[in-house]
Design an enzyme around this catalytic site. Structure first.
Site, short mmCIF file in Angstrom:
data_model
loop_
_atom_site.label_atom_id
_atom_site.label_comp_id
_atom_site.label_asym_id
_atom_site.label_seq_id
_atom_site.Cartn_x
_atom_site.Cartn_y
_atom_site.Cartn_z
N ASN A 157 2.53 -5.08 -2.34
CA ASN A 157 1.76 -4.23 -3.25
C ASN A 157 2.22 -2.78 -3.24
OD1 ASN A 157 0.51 -4.86 -0.59
ND2 ASN A 157 -0.83 -3.15 -1.10
N HIS A 207 -8.38 -10.40 -9.80
CA HIS A 207 -8.43 -9.12 -10.50
C HIS A 207 -7.07 -8.43 -10.61
CE1 HIS A 207 -8.40 -5.94 -7.26
NE2 HIS A 207 -8.73 -6.96 -6.50
N CYS A 331 -6.88 3.72 -0.85
CA CYS A 331 -7.40 5.08 -0.62
C CYS A 331 -7.09 5.65 0.76
CB CYS A 331 -8.91 5.08 -0.82
SG CYS A 331 -9.64 6.69 -0.52
C1 LIG Z 1 -5.18 -6.58 -3.79
C2 LIG Z 1 -4.50 -7.28 -2.68
C3 LIG Z 1 -5.23 -7.96 -1.69
C4 LIG Z 1 -6.73 -7.95 -1.64
O1 LIG Z 1 -7.30 -8.68 -2.70
P1 LIG Z 1 -8.83 -8.41 -3.08
O2 LIG Z 1 -9.12 -9.47 -4.09
O3 LIG Z 1 -8.87 -7.03 -3.65
O4 LIG Z 1 -9.62 -8.55 -1.84
C5 LIG Z 1 -4.52 -8.63 -0.72
N1 LIG Z 1 -3.18 -8.64 -0.69
C6 LIG Z 1 -2.45 -8.01 -1.63
C7 LIG Z 1 -0.96 -8.08 -1.58
C8 LIG Z 1 -3.08 -7.31 -2.65
O5 LIG Z 1 -2.34 -6.67 -3.57
#
Ligand SMILES: *Cc1c(COP(=O)(O)O)cnc(C)c1O
Length: 389
Positions: A157, A207, A331
């Site tokens: 991410n 999401h 954040c």
């Molecule tokens: C957003 C994300 C998560 C967490 O997912 P949520 O549905 O927000 O709890 C975990 N791992 C990665 C790589 C992400 O981008």
């Protein structure tokens, strides 16, 4: 209220829900509102929608419906995978070693670290190269007979880098060790097939691909030793107690379907914009570097570090100029520590504190990018002037 002229360039943090997804979800709030565990027809209707969604997800990832577990988010999927398999593997065969990469999302790394601190597991981190890629040979060297689980993030991410999951999975399987990948980012852009990826467990969250927040999937390959982390009723094959969130599950299945078709087409548009951003930022901002791999990365993801720039100040100035971006990790306001992911790439503090991530989405326009590219160099030099070098 949000200023309408704001440009959202932070689609890796979340996405708006696709109107087609909203439409699919709506009847399940007030019309088909039964509890899927109820015997009567209200319950049966909800259960049918639930099982149809499970079938949809299963087909998309090449799994059987029996292997699809619905959860409340990507983080919960990561938690269930790590905790569930670690406890089962220790109980059943005394395995208490956990092998993860240093570029995991906190939902994986903090879970592993808590298993170490509170439950006596031993956590070991795999080395990554300067791009954040795990070398499969590293896994071969570090995996042990008492390894309970290996977890390597699919697409990162923060830095966008994509790991060779299929190859790592093959190594784990040959050693009889369970392999999990966090594909919460990956599933939004890459084809997800559990057999090509050679995974026993895979985490997905809605999401990040234009589905609702607060719902996710954990694929659990048949025969994987795993305990529930949320106990109670027998929902989700006894792996995740709690009344099903039918509207969100239905919405997730629809969103995932939309995400997994035609991604080649979308890639083309994203990659062109991404590469234009990368090229121009490097050309116009002195002392700048790309983070993550230049090409083996998410198509919509551009990330940088700028030497001697405070990343949070930059984000605030960009926000004031009309651009919503991110530093990559969640954040970090008031937190002067550089991210673990960036330091694991070998970046020093003076570089790692100045990170910036831009992630493109379905509504991103070329002119948004052009405006951004014009603004950025000025803001960076303003910040550098504030602080004497
Ligand atoms: C957003 C994300 C998560 C967490 O997912 P949520 O549905 O927000 O709890 C975990 N791992 C990665 C790589 C992400 O981008």
């Amino acid at each position: 209220m949000r200023d309408n002229s704001m440009i959202f360039l932070d689609f890796a943090s979340t996405t708006p829900v696709d109107p087609r997804v909203v439409e699919t979800m709506l009847p399940f709030f007030d019309q088909i509102y039964g509890n899927s565990s109820s015997t009567h027809q209200f319950g049966q209707q909800a259960e049918k929608a639930l099982e149809d969604s499970r079938q949809t997800v299963a087909e998309l990832i090449g799994a059987s419906p029996r292997e699809v577990v619905f959860t409340s988010c990507g983080s919960e999927s990561d938690n269930l995978a790590l905790r569930g398999v670690a406890f089962a593997e220790r109980n059943q065969r005394g395995a208490s070693h956990i092998l993860i990469s240093p570029v995991e999302h906190h939902a994986v790394s903090n879970t592993a670290l808590q298993l170490q601190e509170l439950h006596g597991f031993e956590v070991e981190f795999l080395h990554v190269d300067q791009y954040g890629i795990v070398d499969p040979d590293e896994v071969t060297r570090r995996i042990r007979p008492d390894t309970a689980i290996v977890s390597v993030i699919h697409a990162n991410n923060e830095i966008g880098t994509i790991n060779p999951i299929g190859v790592i999975g093959e190594i784990c399987r040959a050693r009889g060790v369970r392999f999990h990948t966090d594909s919460v980012q990956g599933a939004a852009h890459l084809p997800i097939n559990v057999n090509d990826l050679n995974v026993d467990l895979i985490s997905i969250g809605a999401h990040k691909f234009y589905g609702p927040k607060g719902v996710g999937v954990l694929f659990v390959r048949e025969g994987t030793p795993i305990y529930p982390t949320q106990t109670g009723g027998g929902q989700e094959y006894n792996l995740r107690a709690g009344t099903h969130n039918t509207p969100y599950i239905v919405g997730m299945a629809k969103a995932f379907e939309l995400a997994q078709v035609n991604h080649e087409e979308r890639h083309h548009k994203y990659i062109q914009m991404r590469d234009q951003i990368i090229e121009q930022v490097l050309a116009t901002v002195p002392d700048s570097k790309v983070t993550g791999h230049p090409t083996i990365r998410l198509p919509n993801h551009a990330s940088f570090v700028f030497k001697n720039v405070d990343g949070n100040t930059l984000l605030m100035m960009l926000d004031a100029a009309g651009y919503a971006c991110s530093s990559g990790s969640a954040c970090k306001t008031g937190d002067p520590e550089p991210s673990d992911v960036l330091t694991s790439l070998g970046l020093s503090r003076e570089w790692a504190l100045g990170s910036l991530r831009l992630t493109l989405g379905q509504t991103t326009k070329l002119r948004d990018i052009e405006g951004f590219l014009e603004t950025l160099p000025t803001l960076v030099s303003q910040i550098r002037e504030l602080v004497p070098q």
